[in-house]
Design an enzyme around this catalytic site. Structure first.
Site, PDB file in Angstrom:
ATOM      1  N   HIS A 261      68.623  -1.119 -61.825  1.00 20.94           N
ATOM      2  CA  HIS A 261      68.726  -2.187 -60.824  1.00 20.94           C
ATOM      3  C   HIS A 261      69.552  -3.368 -61.326  1.00 20.94           C
ATOM      4  CE1 HIS A 261      67.453  -3.832 -57.021  1.00 20.94           C
ATOM      5  NE2 HIS A 261      67.385  -5.003 -57.621  1.00 20.94           N
ATOM      6  N   HIS A 298      59.491 -10.169 -59.073  1.00 17.84           N
ATOM      7  CA  HIS A 298      60.124 -11.233 -59.846  1.00 17.84           C
ATOM      8  C   HIS A 298      59.590 -12.611 -59.467  1.00 17.84           C
ATOM      9  CE1 HIS A 298      62.747 -10.019 -56.508  1.00 17.84           C
ATOM     10  NE2 HIS A 298      63.208 -11.244 -56.438  1.00 17.84           N
ATOM     11  N   TYR A 314      65.550  -2.321 -44.318  1.00 21.62           N
ATOM     12  CA  TYR A 314      65.211  -2.994 -45.572  1.00 21.62           C
ATOM     13  C   TYR A 314      64.133  -2.207 -46.297  1.00 21.62           C
ATOM     14  CZ  TYR A 314      68.201  -6.151 -43.371  1.00 21.62           C
ATOM     15  OH  TYR A 314      69.314  -6.645 -42.760  1.00 21.62           O
ATOM     16  N   HIS A 336      57.232 -12.534 -56.085  1.00 24.69           N
ATOM     17  CA  HIS A 336      57.387 -11.622 -54.955  1.00 24.69           C
ATOM     18  C   HIS A 336      58.061 -10.338 -55.410  1.00 24.69           C
ATOM     19  CE1 HIS A 336      61.343 -13.550 -54.955  1.00 24.69           C
ATOM     20  NE2 HIS A 336      61.794 -12.472 -54.355  1.00 24.69           N
TER      21      HIS A 336
HETATM   22 FE   LIG Z   1      63.779 -11.842 -54.548  1.00 23.41          FE
END
Ligand SMILES: [Fe+2]
Length: 390
Positions: A261, A298, A314, A336
């Site tokens: 990622h 994060h 999404y 979140h």
């Molecule tokens: Fe974010």
């Protein structure tokens, strides 16, 4: 902008006599930022750009801002914002969020705006839908779905929609441009930049409007003032320089991908004073055989993270109620991440068909009255799987 443009007629030598066919001198105007020490443009007017005949204070009716307190992740539906018939993109924009560095507003315009100038900072439009023309003292730019448009501080403009034009609007307290790390010491886009000069558009010809006693609404640090000019300000016969409004389309932003990622800075598109803007575009996702394509959880320790979901699906937000048109605000102080189950569900995906515009602010965002009107009150609890709190 770093690169030089010339539009219309200009004299060979700056600050020398330049006359109309009738023999009168054109009025030269330097638009320059940072006190003659940074980018500028020289414009040549048919009439004096200084000739005002009236100045009237205008009430600012944006309403107040309230802190995000209790501190919560929040989500909003821009589709729920109400705009009247004949709304315009200047006086009817509705403030969603703001702090001392940036105001974030939304507009659904169906009528031409008044002539307007923001003297407090640059503005950035993102066109969520529809099309229109933004007329400026430098000339006109047509804009459509997915376009970004940067309008420099104190550039007089008006927005003329074709039918309906839906905009996310950032008003900065300073200047907005490409991240400095994308540019060479002399201002050329470097090879690692996700976009470059070929993707950018600027005005191509003068407008040359005529009129007398023309109103221009000016936003400045103390509020709003309506000037009346003796002549129409779109009277520029030519200009040159490195300061002008410019546009490019989010589809021309080339995503950077990796085996695992990639963090949000690879998606950065603009920087402003105490904020950045990133573009999440349809892309091949992480191709390590053990990769998890959706983001890790994060804690964005030093920033509030506002995401505007503009196209597609999404993957990380499934089950949250978020879809096209939604905005999420994930503030500093709250960790979140993907919705429950999204990490497992994403394994094996090789492509995400999603487009989003993210604004990360380095000071907390306060909430505007328009945000209150469009909030999904249950969003904060969607990670728990327990449903909304009473
Ligand atoms: Fe974010």
């Amino acid at each position: 902008m770093p690169h030089y443009r010339q539009v219309g007629s200009i004299p060979h030598k700056r600050h020398t006599q330049f006359r109309s066919p009738e023999g009168g001198l054109y009025a030269e105007e330097l638009m320059g930022v940072e006190g003659f020490s940074a980018d500028s443009a020289l414009l040549y007017h048919r009439y004096l750009p200084t000739a005002i005949v009236d100045a009237v204070a205008v009430p600012d009716e944006r309403g107040g801002l309230t802190p995000n307190h209790p501190l919560k992740p929040r989500a909003y539906r821009s589709q729920d914002l109400k705009f009247g018939d004949g709304a315009d993109a200047v006086t009817d924009r509705r403030r969603l969020f703001g702090n001392n560095d940036v105001t974030i507003a939304f507009a659904k315009a169906t009528a031409p705006s008044p002539l307007y100038r923001n003297a407090a900072g640059d503005e950035l439009f993102y066109v969520q839908g529809g099309s229109g023309t933004v007329e400026t003292i430098y000339g006109a730019l047509t804009v459509g779905d997915g376009d970004y448009l940067v309008i420099p501080t104190s550039c007089t403009y008006r927005v003329v929609p074709d039918g309906e034009l839906t905009l996310l609007i950032l008003e900065a307290r300073g200047h907005i441009g490409p991240p400095k790390r994308y540019l060479s010491a002399k201002g050329q886009f470097l090879e690692h930049s996700p976009y470059c000069e070929r993707d950018l558009r600027g005005p191509t010809e003068p407008i040359l409007a005529e009129g007398t006693d023309v109103d221009v609404l000016v936003r400045h640090r103390a509020g709003l003032t309506r000037y009346t000019y003796a002549n129409h300000p779109f009277d520029v016969v030519g200009w040159d320089g490195c300061l002008y409004p410019w546009a490019f389309n989010i589809d021309d932003f080339e995503p950077i991908t990796g085996r695992v990622h990639q963090p949000p800075p690879v998606h950065q598109t603009f920087e402003g004073p105490n904020f950045v803007v990133c573009s999440f575009c349809p892309r091949k996702v992480d191709y390590h055989p053990e990769s998890i394509p959706v983001p890790y959880n994060h804690a964005n320790v030093d920033s509030d993270e506002l995401m505007f979901y503009v196209r597609g699906n999404y993957e990380a937000r499934k089950g949250s109620g978020i879809g096209v048109g939604s905005l999420s605000l994930h503030p500093s102080g709250f960790t979140h991440g993907p919705q429950p189950g999204a990490a497992e569900a994403s394994i094996g995906a090789d492509y995400f068909d999603e487009t989003a515009v993210m604004v990360d602010t380095f000071a907390p965002l306060d909430l505007g009255e328009a945000a209150d009107a469009a909030e999904d009150a249950g969003y904060a609890w969607t990670w728990s799987g327990r449903g909304p709190k009473g």
